[in-house]
Design a protein around this motif. Structure first.
Motif: not given
Length: 233
Positions: A150, A153, A97, A194
């Motif tokens: 990501r 997220d 991650r 993000e």
């Protein structure tokens, strides 16, 4: 660290781990698909997988607590949406991650920059009919490629769900282990892409170039008290 070079010298990796690394040893696969890797002149991910065990063995033998951290990049010339999806699935499968990710930016004197602006591959002879390099341009495409890195997220999930449906991979939307993103959206997430680090009402950080906040001057008569120098009346 170039993992394809490190595998040639376990002694070098051991020296790094014992005397030059403060707990984290970064290696740079950067991508796992042939498209971007061929533009970086790097080997496939097949040479990375066995190296993980070799490097971890060296790190454990160093007598210190060390972590092996892979480094990846988004939106590099030669990278398609499908390449980034493949990378996101690889990251999830291997339990990674990423907290911070980097998107490609063209910089002077770089081969990738020549690809970015010309759409051609200067690693081979360039002619009118030579290979066209796929260039991921535009803010939406770049955000999508970062979002794949990501995938965990929640702010990225609306963008990823939209992309997965467009790519014909809606089968990756759900709550199972085989899915990349869930179908639900937590309250308070998904409204901003993000990477938007500032809260909605926060003031941007100011510098001398963008305008420093004004400092109120001291009221008249309330400044610093004057002091007399010694030896003078």
């Amino acid at each position: 660290m170039r993992y394809d070079l490190a595998i040639e010298s376990p002694e070098y990796v051991k020296e790094l781990a014992q005397h030059h690394v403060g707990g984290y040893l970064k290696i740079a696969p950067e991508a796992i698909s042939e498209g971007p890797l061929s533009k970086m002149m790097k080997p496939g991910v097949g040479s990375y997988d066995p190296l993980q065990g070799d490097v971890r063995q060296v790190l454990e033998g160093s007598g210190q607590e060390q972590y092996l951290i892979p480094y990846f990049i988004a939106a590099h010339p030669g990278t398609t949406d499908e390449d980034m999806l493949e990378l996101a699935l690889w990251l999830k499968r291997n339990g990674f991650r990423a907290d911070q990710v980097q998107a490609f930016l063209p910089s002077p004197m770089a081969t990738a920059t020549a690809m970015y602006y010309s759409g051609k591959n200067p690693l081979h002879r360039v002619t009118r009919n030579s290979e066209d390099v796929h260039i991921p341009k535009g803010i939406r495409v770049r955000r999508l490629h970062k979002a794949f890195l990501r995938y965990h997220d929640a702010n990225n999930w609306p963008l990823l769900r939209e992309a997965l449906r467009r790519m014909g991979r809606a089968d990756l939307i759900g709550s199972g282990k085989q899915h990349l993103v869930p179908s639900y959206q937590p309250i308070g997430t998904g409204g901003a892409h993000e990477g938007k680090r500032l809260p909605p009402k926060a003031q941007p950080f100011r510098t001398q170039h963008t305008g420093l906040p004004r400092v109120p001057s001291a009221p008249q008569g309330k400044g610093r008290p004057r002091t007399r120098r010694k030896g003078r009346s």
